[in-house]
Scaffold this motif. Sequence first.
Motif, mmCIF file in Angstrom:
data_model
loop_
_atom_site.group_PDB
_atom_site.id
_atom_site.type_symbol
_atom_site.label_atom_id
_atom_site.label_comp_id
_atom_site.label_asym_id
_atom_site.label_seq_id
_atom_site.Cartn_x
_atom_site.Cartn_y
_atom_site.Cartn_z
ATOM 1 N N ALA A 1 4.706 -2.172 6.098
ATOM 2 C CA ALA A 1 5.575 -2.876 7.048
ATOM 3 C C ALA A 1 6.361 -3.977 6.344
ATOM 4 O O ALA A 1 5.770 -4.805 5.642
ATOM 5 C CB ALA A 1 4.727 -3.468 8.165
ATOM 6 N N ARG B 1 0.815 -1.219 0.000
ATOM 7 C CA ARG B 1 0.000 0.000 0.000
ATOM 8 C C ARG B 1 0.847 1.267 0.000
ATOM 9 O O ARG B 1 1.979 1.274 0.455
ATOM 10 C CB ARG B 1 -0.837 0.066 1.283
ATOM 11 C CG ARG B 1 -1.994 -0.848 1.303
ATOM 12 C CD ARG B 1 -2.994 -0.374 2.341
ATOM 13 N NE ARG B 1 -2.612 -0.677 3.719
ATOM 14 C CZ ARG B 1 -3.173 -0.125 4.778
ATOM 15 N NH1 ARG B 1 -4.103 0.817 4.642
ATOM 16 N NH2 ARG B 1 -2.807 -0.480 6.008
ATOM 17 N N HIS C 1 -7.618 -9.743 8.391
ATOM 18 C CA HIS C 1 -6.432 -8.887 8.399
ATOM 19 C C HIS C 1 -6.672 -7.622 7.576
ATOM 20 O O HIS C 1 -6.071 -7.414 6.526
ATOM 21 C CB HIS C 1 -5.202 -9.653 7.892
ATOM 22 C CG HIS C 1 -3.978 -8.785 7.847
ATOM 23 N ND1 HIS C 1 -3.356 -8.323 8.994
ATOM 24 C CD2 HIS C 1 -3.293 -8.249 6.808
ATOM 25 C CE1 HIS C 1 -2.339 -7.550 8.657
ATOM 26 N NE2 HIS C 1 -2.271 -7.486 7.327
ATOM 27 N N ARG D 1 -6.178 -2.014 1.944
ATOM 28 C CA ARG D 1 -5.577 -3.260 1.454
ATOM 29 C C ARG D 1 -6.358 -3.773 0.243
ATOM 30 O O ARG D 1 -5.792 -4.357 -0.681
ATOM 31 C CB ARG D 1 -5.531 -4.311 2.560
ATOM 32 C CG ARG D 1 -4.526 -3.965 3.673
ATOM 33 C CD ARG D 1 -4.571 -5.031 4.750
ATOM 34 N NE ARG D 1 -3.710 -4.736 5.891
ATOM 35 C CZ ARG D 1 -4.036 -3.906 6.874
ATOM 36 N NH1 ARG D 1 -5.170 -3.240 6.851
ATOM 37 N NH2 ARG D 1 -3.199 -3.700 7.894
ATOM 38 N N ARG E 1 1.834 -6.870 17.051
ATOM 39 C CA ARG E 1 1.481 -5.483 17.413
ATOM 40 C C ARG E 1 0.668 -5.443 18.698
ATOM 41 O O ARG E 1 0.933 -4.631 19.589
ATOM 42 C CB ARG E 1 0.672 -4.855 16.273
ATOM 43 C CG ARG E 1 1.507 -4.504 15.072
ATOM 44 C CD ARG E 1 0.646 -4.002 13.916
ATOM 45 N NE ARG E 1 1.484 -3.596 12.804
ATOM 46 C CZ ARG E 1 1.169 -3.777 11.532
ATOM 47 N NH1 ARG E 1 0.020 -4.345 11.193
ATOM 48 N NH2 ARG E 1 1.997 -3.373 10.581
ATOM 49 N N VAL F 1 2.408 2.563 6.999
ATOM 50 C CA VAL F 1 2.282 3.061 5.619
ATOM 51 C C VAL F 1 2.440 4.589 5.619
ATOM 52 O O VAL F 1 3.170 5.156 4.779
ATOM 53 C CB VAL F 1 0.916 2.653 5.013
ATOM 54 C CG1 VAL F 1 0.641 3.403 3.715
ATOM 55 C CG2 VAL F 1 0.881 1.148 4.759
HETATM 56 O O1 LMR Z 1 -0.858 -2.337 6.143
HETATM 57 C C1 LMR Z 1 -0.479 -2.910 5.107
HETATM 58 O O2 LMR Z 1 -0.847 -2.577 3.987
HETATM 59 C C2 LMR Z 1 0.515 -4.027 5.233
HETATM 60 C C3 LMR Z 1 0.141 -5.059 6.253
HETATM 61 O O3 LMR Z 1 -1.105 -5.640 6.003
HETATM 62 C C4 LMR Z 1 0.256 -4.577 7.668
HETATM 63 O O4 LMR Z 1 -0.633 -4.874 8.471
HETATM 64 O O5 LMR Z 1 1.263 -3.928 7.997
#
Ligand code: LMR
Length: 345
Positions: free
Chosen positions: A256, A113, A209, A119, A185, A247
């Motif tokens: 990430a 992204r 996700h 996403r 996280r 991002v």
């Molecule tokens: O946020 C994103 O686009 C990448 C990944 O899915 C994340 O959670 O870091």
Amino acid sequence: MMKPSMLRSLHAAMSRGSSHLARRGYATDPVPERKVAILGAAGGIGQPLSLLMKLNPLVSSLSLYDIGGTPGVAADVSHINTRSEVVGYQGEENLGKALEGADVVIIPAGVPRKPGMTRDDLFNINAGIVKSLATAIAKYCPHALVNMISNPVNSTVPIAAEVFKKAGTYDEKRLFGVTTLDVVRAKTFYARKAKVPVAEVNVPVVGGHAGITILPLFSQATPQANLDGDVIQALTKRTQDGGTEVVEAKAGKGSATLSMAYAGAIFADACLKGLNGVPDVVECSFVQSTVTELPFFASKVRLGKNGVEEVLGLGSLSDFEKQGLENLKGELKSSIEKGIKFANQ
Ligand SMILES: O=C(O)C[C@H](O)C(=O)O
Ligand SMILES: NC(=O)c1ccc[n+]([C@@H]2O[C@H](COP(=O)([O-])OP(=O)(O)OC[C@H]3O[C@@H](n4cnc5c(N)ncnc54)[C@H](O)[C@@H]3O)[C@@H](O)[C@H]2O)c1
């Protein structure tokens, strides 16, 4: 997760030789040969993930595939004095060789992204990439455990499932959406607020996700801490927005990569341990599921010799989490359906 002390013991064991170990009465069970393939190995996640998998003593063969750049990455990590042999494969004509005999295939291939994107905005490009890679997996290593990192995970996992079904190779026990970064996280953010040692923290994260589909269950977090409702809400929001936080901080240079490589290495290590028969290996993952009415859902999963041994239930939820669960179902359902529809076009 491998520890430096494990690596040192492995090196020592290898240089002494197994006969020496046998003479001294140690168990001589060899560490099984395991091939791990990384598809998208030259990318932002792929490179540090290649490094971390090269450090993992459970890997005997590390196969690094990308459309370009893998000879350099492979030459680089191959000089690290750990167990695995490393080979770089570049270009679609070499994908079969990269995959043949793989026990675990990790897929961080695809575009990331930029600020302002969701996403799901990646779907148009990444869905096609995942479809073609899944087609090759069905052909060259149909029994591998597949760790899907490419976004949108809520759709790419159903895409891979449909491709495998069409090829007649689908085994729901072997397909995983990697949601470990959400857990990583949640653990980090909780430990800071709860003022507990981060290494001791466990927090299940369920759902999917993307945004509100990421549902951390802080009511089940250990060590327990009596955090106020507004703190729990803020922690939940920060976990859901963790990817966007990175991002925006990277300001157009992707999403990430380093924390994702760490998370991907933890999940792949758990898969390898399960394959090797280590008991009680449990991680959260987005898998085919009957935990809710949705066909795919992330929850705690027990890993074993065949991949998923058991999809664990949600446990008891707070009212806030129950509401979060209801709120996420619509979005998650439509992302899953979008993936299924794409794969069957
Ligand atoms: O946020 C994103 O686009 C990448 C990944 O899915 C994340 O959670 O870091
Ligand atoms: N699941 C998660 O928690 C999570 C976390 C972070 C990023 N991601 C996703 O991972 C993906 C990769 O992110 P990145 O930062 O590494 O991107 P990147 O652009 O740095 O790297 C992607 C790599 O994929 C390669 N690639 C493209 N098409 C390919 C194909 N057909 N076969 C093999 N390789 C191919 C590219 O050449 C590139 O090297 C993105 O979709 C991103 O959204 C997921």
